[in-house]
Design a protein around this motif. Structure first.
Motif, PDB file in Angstrom:
ATOM      1  N   ASP A 198       0.814  -1.224   0.000  1.00 54.99           N
ATOM      2  CA  ASP A 198       0.000   0.000   0.000  1.00 54.99           C
ATOM      3  C   ASP A 198       0.841   1.264   0.000  1.00 54.99           C
TER       4      ASP A 198
ATOM      5  N   LEU B 142      -7.656   2.599   5.788  1.00 52.59           N
ATOM      6  CA  LEU B 142      -8.227   1.505   5.008  1.00 52.59           C
ATOM      7  C   LEU B 142      -9.101   0.590   5.842  1.00 52.59           C
ATOM      8  N   ASP B 143      -8.713   0.353   7.109  1.00 52.97           N
ATOM      9  CA  ASP B 143      -9.486  -0.554   7.965  1.00 52.97           C
ATOM     10  C   ASP B 143      -9.098  -0.329   9.423  1.00 52.97           C
TER      11      ASP B 143
ATOM     12  N   GLY C  61      -3.090   3.284   4.054  1.00 51.47           N
ATOM     13  CA  GLY C  61      -2.526   3.211   2.716  1.00 51.47           C
ATOM     14  C   GLY C  61      -2.059   4.582   2.255  1.00 51.47           C
TER      15      GLY C  61
ATOM     16  N   GLN D  18      -3.177   4.946  -1.860  1.00 54.45           N
ATOM     17  CA  GLN D  18      -4.597   5.190  -2.084  1.00 54.45           C
ATOM     18  C   GLN D  18      -4.920   6.681  -2.168  1.00 54.45           C
TER      19      GLN D  18
ATOM     20  N   ASP E 180     -12.189  -2.427  -2.730  1.00 48.77           N
ATOM     21  CA  ASP E 180     -12.789  -1.185  -2.218  1.00 48.77           C
ATOM     22  C   ASP E 180     -12.468  -0.075  -3.211  1.00 48.77           C
TER      23      ASP E 180
ATOM     24  N   THR F  30     -11.080   3.228  -1.654  1.00 49.89           N
ATOM     25  CA  THR F  30      -9.672   3.256  -1.255  1.00 49.89           C
ATOM     26  C   THR F  30      -8.755   2.610  -2.286  1.00 49.89           C
TER      27      THR F  30
ATOM     28  N   ARG G 151      -8.310  -0.462  -2.785  1.00 50.74           N
ATOM     29  CA  ARG G 151      -7.575  -1.551  -2.155  1.00 50.74           C
ATOM     30  C   ARG G 151      -8.091  -2.883  -2.667  1.00 50.74           C
TER      31      ARG G 151
END
Length: 572
Positions: free
Chosen positions: A403, A428-429, A440, A443, A524, A527, A529
């Motif tokens: 990332d 991201l999470d 990231g 992103q 996603d 993002t 990702r």
């Protein structure tokens, strides 16, 4: 005088000399009876039937010599040391006579294991000398009393019983013990007292001695041990905090060992058990205030009330400080607010939490920075698999190698960053349960990725569940990084997703430039990702093979079915 007369005279002389030796030899080293023929000043002249008398000091006769009992004509027993000395006198001794008499008597008492009467009269190296009615014995210092004794004066010159431990007449050694007599008497006394006591009985006792592990209490002739854990329900670090020597206390007899005569005592048993109904008093998730009583490497003990302590394990002390000694978070006697995590009345344990009184920083971060938010932070650490960024609430977020950049490989992109750099990243999470935040950097340039892929709607046709082909651009212990065909998008396939077979989940079986097929398990768009899995693709193909080929030949093996499916896929 002729030759015959000379011969007779010589023979007569030899005969008389031999007779003299025969008469005298048995006397030396023997105890014989003699008569006092005269008393001169402090000496008694004794006739034992030899050519000459012998002299013995009156003091050797003891009290009889001092009070005048020994008089001319008295019959006394003496020891013949020598028949004649250089001065022509017999060498006699009353003390040695008494000693010989005593040895015979003492040997008999020693063989019968009987007590002997003696008097301590002198101190020597390592102990004392004892007069056993003429025989001199050695009393080692360790055998004087049951406990070490400082002042021996009250025992000197006082007739008292002793036990003979060892006798050696050839060397003239006798070793005695006063302690053995005391222990025997004490054992008899203890046995009688123990028979009168019962477990559970409440008695009064006097604190006799205090140690680190408890106190010895005199119960009237026998001692009982009051262990430090039985003094009170609360924690007692040292018995001297509660007890003093000479104090009279009330105790309960907890246990009696009739063989060893050991008695265990308790004080806390006379009080109500604070652990009764503990679950109702301290419900789980309730907050309480307590005092820190002890700190260890694995946590801190907190007293909630007298007799009730709970443990804050080191893992429950701070949300973010994982490898810090508990002493750097709390201190002894500090008042702290805690949350009850678990109560075990059988084991008398309460687990407490300190960090639970504060808001979970990962929950706070998730509320403040939802997925897609852009944050800024300092690079705290740089590892072979990514960057750790310091975030609000003293938590860290991780930017994985995959990332970092759309165009560069992870390892190359990692070289652009150093500890202390300020960077921006996209959230991201956030996994609150596992306390992980994924970030990231690439992103933030999502538009660049879309343009590179020629995406008009779904990033070049990439969507969840799609099968894509990628080229391996990096291999490390955690997995492989691939670049998706016909795009500049990269994704990281974790070790666990490299194969459905655990034995094949080895990154080293892949090499740079190798092409692999994988299934998109997560995409996603917000993002940009992408998560890929070879394992998911293999599982899906297996299910499809069973569905398509298994029905046509129910007797086929799974290997046959998969072989047919793979052949069909290759032909297609």
């Amino acid at each position: 005088m002729n030759l015959a007369q000379q011969t007779v005279t010589k023979e007569d002389f030899e005969s008389l000399l031999m007779d003299s030796f025969i008469d005298n030899e048995p006397l030396e080293g023997a105890v014989v009876k003699g008569t006092v023929v005269a008393i001169e000043k402090d000496l008694a002249i004794i006739d034992v039937g030899l050519k000459t008398e012998g002299r013995i000091a009156l003091k050797e006769f003891g009290q009889a010599g001092r009070d005048g009992t020994i008089q001319v004509g008295s019959i006394v027993e003496v020891y013949v040391d020598r028949v004649e000395n250089a001065a022509g006198e017999a060498v006699l001794s009353r003390e040695k006579a008494r000693r010989e008499e005593s040895w015979v008597k003492l040997e008999e008492m020693y063989n019968n294991n009987e007590r002997v009467e003696g008097t301590i009269f002198n101190q020597v190296k390592g102990g004392f000398t004892v007069d056993l009615e003429g025989a001199i014995a050695f009393l080692p210092r360790s055998q004087v009393d049951i406990r070490p004794i400082r002042d021996i004066a009250p025992l000197m010159n006082v007739p008292q019983p002793f036990q003979i431990l060892k006798m050696d007449k050839r060397r003239g050694n006798i070793v005695v013990s006063r302690r053995a007599i005391l222990e025997e008497s004490r054992a008899e006394q203890r046995s009688e007292i123990v028979q009168q006591l019962e477990e559970g009985q409440v008695v009064d006792g006097v604190v006799k001695n205090i140690t680190d592990y408890g106190a010895f209490v005199d119960l009237g002739g026998i001692d009982g041990l009051l262990h430090v854990t039985d003094i009170a329900w609360r924690r007692v670090n040292h018995p001297s905090e509660v007890l003093t020597i000479g104090e009279t206390i009330k105790v309960q007899i907890v246990r009696i060992n009739h063989e060893s005569h050991r008695i265990s005592l308790g004080m806390k048993q006379l009080q109500a058990d604070p652990w009764d109904g503990i679950e109702a008093k301290y419900p789980i998730e309730a907050k309480f205030t307590g005092r820190v009583t002890n700190i260890t490497d694995y946590g801190a003990f907190v007293e909630l009330e007298p007799g009730i302590e709970g443990l804050i394990h080191v893992s429950e002390m701070s949300w973010t400080k994982k490898n810090v000694h508990p002493g750097k978070i709390v201190s002894t006697s500090q008042e702290v607010e805690v949350v009850v995590l678990e109560v075990d009345p059988d084991k008398r344990r309460i687990s407490l939490g300190l960090k639970q009184t504060l808001q979970n920083p990962w929950e706070s971060f998730a509320e403040k920075f939802p997925v897609g938010s852009v944050i800024e932070g300092e690079v705290k650490n740089k590892t072979e698999f990514g960057l750790f960024i310091g975030l609000d609430g003293d938590v860290d977020g991780m930017v994985h190698l995959s990332d970092l950049d759309w165009q560069k490989s992870g390892e190359v992109a990692l070289e652009d960053y150093n500890r202390g750099d300020m960077v921006s990243a996209k959230v991201l999470d956030v996994d609150v349960e596992k306390e992980r935040i994924s970030l990231g950097i690439k992103q933030l340039a999502a538009g660049e990725a879309t343009a590179a892929s020629g995406d008009t709607g779904e990033a070049g046709g990439i969507r969840k569940g799609a099968v894509v082909t990628g080229t391996v651009i990096e291999v490390n212990d955690g997995g492989i990084e691939v670049r998706i065909a016909d795009s500049e998008l990269t994704a990281f396939i974790r070790r666990a997703d490299l194969s459905r077979d655990r034995n094949d989940q080895r990154p080293e079986r892949f090499s740079k430039g190798e092409k692999v097929d994988a299934r998109v398990t997560q995409y996603d768009r917000k993002t940009s990702r992408i998560q890929l899995s070879i394992k998911a693709l293999e599982i899906a193909e297996e299910k499809e093979a069973v569905a398509n080929y298994g029905s046509s030949d129910s007797g086929a093996s799974l290997g046959d079915i998969l072989g047919a499916a793979l052949k069909g896929r290759d032909e297609k």
